[in-house]
Design a protein around this motif. Structure first.
Motif, PDB file in Angstrom:
ATOM      1  N   ASN A  40       0.640  -1.013  -0.061  1.00 16.25           N
ATOM      2  CA  ASN A  40       0.016  -0.161  -0.034  1.00 16.25           C
ATOM      3  C   ASN A  40       0.826   1.199   0.172  1.00 16.25           C
ATOM      4  O   ASN A  40       0.155   2.530   0.060  1.00 16.25           O
ATOM      5  CB  ASN A  40      -1.002   0.015   1.264  1.00 16.25           C
ATOM      6  N   GLY A  41       2.164   1.054   0.133  1.00 15.62           N
ATOM      7  CA  GLY A  41       3.028   2.225  -0.099  1.00 15.62           C
ATOM      8  C   GLY A  41       3.089   2.818   1.324  1.00 15.62           C
ATOM      9  O   GLY A  41       3.840   4.121   1.357  1.00 15.62           O
ATOM     10  N   LYS A  42       3.123   2.300   2.297  1.00 17.84           N
ATOM     11  CA  LYS A  42       3.019   2.863   3.737  1.00 17.84           C
ATOM     12  C   LYS A  42       4.308   2.550   4.398  1.00 17.84           C
ATOM     13  O   LYS A  42       4.743   3.448   5.303  1.00 17.84           O
ATOM     14  CB  LYS A  42       2.034   2.046   4.722  1.00 17.84           C
ATOM     15  N   ILE A  43       5.132   1.833   3.658  1.00 16.03           N
ATOM     16  CA  ILE A  43       6.571   1.459   4.334  1.00 16.03           C
ATOM     17  C   ILE A  43       7.266   0.923   3.030  1.00 16.03           C
ATOM     18  O   ILE A  43       6.796   0.371   2.111  1.00 16.03           O
ATOM     19  CB  ILE A  43       6.585   0.435   5.156  1.00 16.03           C
ATOM     20  N   ALA A  44       8.615   1.513   2.739  1.00 17.01           N
ATOM     21  CA  ALA A  44       9.501   1.050   1.829  1.00 17.01           C
ATOM     22  C   ALA A  44       9.823  -0.131   1.638  1.00 17.01           C
ATOM     23  O   ALA A  44      10.113  -0.903   2.902  1.00 17.01           O
ATOM     24  CB  ALA A  44      10.829   2.270   1.732  1.00 17.01           C
ATOM     25  N   VAL A  45      10.121  -0.943   0.789  1.00 20.53           N
ATOM     26  CA  VAL A  45      10.132  -2.443   0.774  1.00 20.53           C
ATOM     27  C   VAL A  45      11.359  -2.684   1.156  1.00 20.53           C
ATOM     28  O   VAL A  45      12.058  -3.719   1.868  1.00 20.53           O
ATOM     29  CB  VAL A  45      10.106  -3.082  -0.844  1.00 20.53           C
ATOM     30  N   ASP A  46      12.701  -1.847   1.019  1.00 20.79           N
ATOM     31  CA  ASP A  46      14.009  -1.955   1.339  1.00 20.79           C
ATOM     32  C   ASP A  46      14.130  -2.002   2.770  1.00 20.79           C
ATOM     33  O   ASP A  46      15.003  -2.468   3.411  1.00 20.79           O
ATOM     34  CB  ASP A  46      14.778  -1.339   0.692  1.00 20.79           C
ATOM     35  N   LEU A  47      12.989  -1.394   3.501  1.00 24.63           N
ATOM     36  CA  LEU A  47      13.240  -1.476   4.943  1.00 24.63           C
ATOM     37  C   LEU A  47      12.573  -2.739   5.661  1.00 24.63           C
ATOM     38  O   LEU A  47      12.456  -2.939   6.938  1.00 24.63           O
ATOM     39  CB  LEU A  47      12.633  -0.107   5.593  1.00 24.63           C
ATOM     40  N   LEU A  48      11.822  -3.383   5.063  1.00 22.14           N
ATOM     41  CA  LEU A  48      11.105  -4.717   5.653  1.00 22.14           C
ATOM     42  C   LEU A  48      12.056  -5.462   6.495  1.00 22.14           C
ATOM     43  O   LEU A  48      11.622  -5.972   7.629  1.00 22.14           O
ATOM     44  CB  LEU A  48      10.320  -5.361   4.570  1.00 22.14           C
ATOM     45  N   THR A  49      13.135  -6.113   5.997  1.00 26.34           N
ATOM     46  CA  THR A  49      13.870  -6.998   6.539  1.00 26.34           C
ATOM     47  C   THR A  49      14.585  -6.078   7.991  1.00 26.34           C
ATOM     48  O   THR A  49      14.585  -6.951   9.084  1.00 26.34           O
ATOM     49  CB  THR A  49      15.141  -7.342   5.596  1.00 26.34           C
ATOM     50  N   ALA A  50      15.006  -5.036   7.848  1.00 28.53           N
ATOM     51  CA  ALA A  50      15.462  -4.408   9.138  1.00 28.53           C
ATOM     52  C   ALA A  50      14.430  -4.126   9.870  1.00 28.53           C
ATOM     53  O   ALA A  50      14.544  -4.527  11.368  1.00 28.53           O
ATOM     54  CB  ALA A  50      15.810  -2.869   8.590  1.00 28.53           C
ATOM     55  N   VAL A  51      13.143  -3.875   9.645  1.00 29.92           N
ATOM     56  CA  VAL A  51      12.055  -3.778  10.775  1.00 29.92           C
ATOM     57  C   VAL A  51      11.722  -5.269  11.258  1.00 29.92           C
ATOM     58  O   VAL A  51      11.642  -5.177  12.442  1.00 29.92           O
ATOM     59  CB  VAL A  51      10.939  -3.017   9.950  1.00 29.92           C
ATOM     60  N   LEU A  52      11.619  -6.024  10.701  1.00 29.99           N
ATOM     61  CA  LEU A  52      11.449  -7.492  11.105  1.00 29.99           C
ATOM     62  C   LEU A  52      12.503  -8.046  11.997  1.00 29.99           C
ATOM     63  O   LEU A  52      12.096  -8.428  12.772  1.00 29.99           O
ATOM     64  CB  LEU A  52      11.170  -8.548   9.977  1.00 29.99           C
ATOM     65  N   TRP A  53      13.700  -7.756  11.627  1.00 28.55           N
ATOM     66  CA  TRP A  53      14.847  -8.190  12.524  1.00 28.55           C
ATOM     67  C   TRP A  53      14.862  -7.323  13.781  1.00 28.55           C
ATOM     68  O   TRP A  53      14.967  -7.828  14.799  1.00 28.55           O
ATOM     69  CB  TRP A  53      16.030  -7.830  11.793  1.00 28.55           C
ATOM     70  N   TYR A  54      14.551  -6.024  13.932  1.00 34.70           N
ATOM     71  CA  TYR A  54      14.399  -5.345  15.014  1.00 34.70           C
ATOM     72  C   TYR A  54      13.275  -5.374  15.988  1.00 34.70           C
ATOM     73  O   TYR A  54      13.241  -5.480  17.090  1.00 34.70           O
ATOM     74  CB  TYR A  54      14.374  -3.827  14.794  1.00 34.70           C
ATOM     75  N   ARG A  55      12.192  -6.329  15.199  1.00 34.12           N
ATOM     76  CA  ARG A  55      11.051  -6.399  16.196  1.00 34.12           C
ATOM     77  C   ARG A  55      10.924  -8.028  16.527  1.00 34.12           C
ATOM     78  O   ARG A  55      10.252  -8.418  17.548  1.00 34.12           O
ATOM     79  CB  ARG A  55       9.767  -6.467  15.125  1.00 34.12           C
ATOM     80  N   LEU A  56      12.173  -8.840  16.200  1.00 36.34           N
ATOM     81  CA  LEU A  56      12.020 -10.097  16.585  1.00 36.34           C
ATOM     82  C   LEU A  56      12.530 -10.414  17.801  1.00 36.34           C
ATOM     83  O   LEU A  56      11.662 -11.254  18.578  1.00 36.34           O
ATOM     84  CB  LEU A  56      13.264 -10.920  15.494  1.00 36.34           C
ATOM     85  N   PRO A  57      13.304  -9.400  18.650  1.00 34.10           N
ATOM     86  CA  PRO A  57      13.376  -9.717  19.950  1.00 34.10           C
ATOM     87  C   PRO A  57      12.087  -9.634  21.012  1.00 34.10           C
ATOM     88  O   PRO A  57      11.926 -10.404  22.008  1.00 34.10           O
ATOM     89  CB  PRO A  57      14.425  -8.665  20.397  1.00 34.10           C
ATOM     90  N   GLY A  58      11.417  -8.671  20.409  1.00 36.97           N
ATOM     91  CA  GLY A  58       9.816  -8.799  21.238  1.00 36.97           C
ATOM     92  C   GLY A  58       9.263  -9.878  21.195  1.00 36.97           C
ATOM     93  O   GLY A  58       8.406 -10.307  22.085  1.00 36.97           O
ATOM     94  N   PHE A  59       9.148 -10.877  20.196  1.00 35.27           N
ATOM     95  CA  PHE A  59       8.598 -12.088  20.189  1.00 35.27           C
ATOM     96  C   PHE A  59       9.321 -12.988  20.875  1.00 35.27           C
ATOM     97  O   PHE A  59       8.803 -13.914  21.703  1.00 35.27           O
ATOM     98  CB  PHE A  59       8.654 -12.780  18.895  1.00 35.27           C
ATOM     99  N   LEU A  60      10.884 -12.983  20.824  1.00 30.29           N
ATOM    100  CA  LEU A  60      11.455 -13.986  21.631  1.00 30.29           C
ATOM    101  C   LEU A  60      11.606 -14.039  23.135  1.00 30.29           C
ATOM    102  O   LEU A  60      11.874 -15.051  23.617  1.00 30.29           O
ATOM    103  CB  LEU A  60      12.980 -13.871  21.029  1.00 30.29           C
TER     104      LEU A  60
END
Length: 365
Positions: A40-60
């Motif tokens: 939907n254009g709300k976040i750049a595609v090239d930032l997806l990996t970084a955002v997921l990586w930074y959110r991973l500890p909140g799950f772990l």
């Protein structure tokens, strides 16, 4: 030494396998949400990996304790099911020996959870907030997905783009104008050959100048319409809505949170939550020992569901206490009361089992 290594290997292998599976399952829904935002254009595609990586500890930080809990239930349950624990008990191995042998595995998961909850998760939240803040300051042109309709503010936009993303081509804008007291809802359609980003003193930095186009004003069910042809038409494309969180305590470092906990109830609640995740690990390990005891005729999955419900009640109580501390309806030390309840429950279950077994043997003799 061989038995100790065997138990630790079985428990850790099962725990990390369960934690990995839960991480994949829980992260899948988050990945879908992020891909939807990118589409939907709300976040750049090239930032997806970084955002997921930074959110991973909140799950772990929540998955690792649950993985250890289920790993203990499955690994020890299999030993009871195969009568291996009965053989160890006949050789003089009691619950104290099992606790001592499982201490290194529990300590490892405790340290990993502490790293996630006290360091990696806050820094990850801070980095993801920084990425969102940078995203909010990026040009709307950089977020447009060429060749598809997408929402930009209150408008729907379709456009192709030049390779350098500086020029919009074949622009179509759709906008709905709210109904008034004298007129109904109307639709505005703007078509232009191309559009360029310009700096306008009135419209601001998000202004776009459309070239060689038409502006149509229509009303559903009515034959009248307005059509205006233009050579140049300036308008403001609203910046994509990006969630940026201000004063996010989850992004505050643990030392800074320790200093702020006495002045802010929310900081005290966040501090209690982080430390509770660490204190919970050895307590649930004690809870798992008596819950893992199963009869070979029953199967090792009989107590799995009530054990998971018990774990979830532990986490829900800690979350409720955190909410109460934020609202200043509970003291910051209420977390210790929750830990004390489940610690006493674990000790009662652990120490009560041998007494029941001894009483049953005396009755049978």
């Amino acid at each position: 030494m061989i038995i100790r290594r065997y138990l630790a290997t079985q428990v850790l292998a099962t725990s990390f396998a369960v934690a990995g599976l839960l991480t994949v399952i829980l992260m899948s829904s988050r990945v879908i949400q992020f891909f939807e935002k990118a589409a939907n254009g709300k976040i750049a595609v090239d930032l997806l990996t970084a955002v997921l990586w930074y959110r991973l500890p909140g799950f772990l930080e929540l998955i690792l304790p649950l993985g250890l809990f289920i790993g203990l239930l499955l690994a020890l349950g299999r030993l009871y099911l195969d009568n291996e624990m009965a053989v160890l008990a006949a050789a003089g191995v009691g619950p104290s020996h099992v606790i001592r042998w499982l201490l290194p595995a529990t300590a490892l998961v405790t340290v990993l959870t502490a790293v996630m909850a006290l360091w990696w998760s806050p820094s990850g939240v801070a980095e993801s907030d920084r990425i969102y803040a940078e995203q909010a300051n990026r040009s709307t042109f950089e977020l447009i997905q060429p060749g598809r309709f997408q929402r930009v503010g209150e408008r729907m936009l379709y456009a192709d783009m030049s390779p350098d993303k500086s020029v919009l081509r074949s622009v179509i804008l759709l906008e709905t104008q709210a109904a008034t007291a004298t007129d109904g809802e109307r639709q505005i359609i703007v078509r232009a050959r191309e559009g360029r980003r310009v700096k306008d003193p009135v419209l601001g930095p998000d202004a776009v100048e459309l070239l060689d186009g038409e502006r149509w004003l229509l009303r559903a069910g009515a034959a009248d319409y307005q059509r205006v042809a233009f050579e140049r038409y300036r308008m403001r494309l609203k910046q994509m809505e990006v969630p940026v969180m201000d004063n996010n305590l989850a992004a505050l470092s643990t030392p800074a949170l320790w200093q702020a906990r006495s002045d802010s109830p929310k900081a005290a609640a966040e501090w209690g939550w982080r430390t509770s995740l660490v204190l919970m690990v050895p307590i649930i390990a004690l809870l798992a020992l008596p819950l893992a005891k199963v009869n070979p005729r029953q199967g090792r999955y009989l107590k799995l569901l009530p054990a998971i419900v018990l774990y979830l009640s532990y986490v829900v109580l800690l979350a409720a206490v955190k909410n109460g501390v934020e609202k200043e309806s509970l003291a910051a030390s209420a977390n210790l009361g929750v830990h004390a309840i489940y610690l006493v429950l674990a000790l009662v279950m652990l120490l009560g089992a041998p007494r029941r077994n001894a009483a049953s043997r005396s009755v049978s003799t």
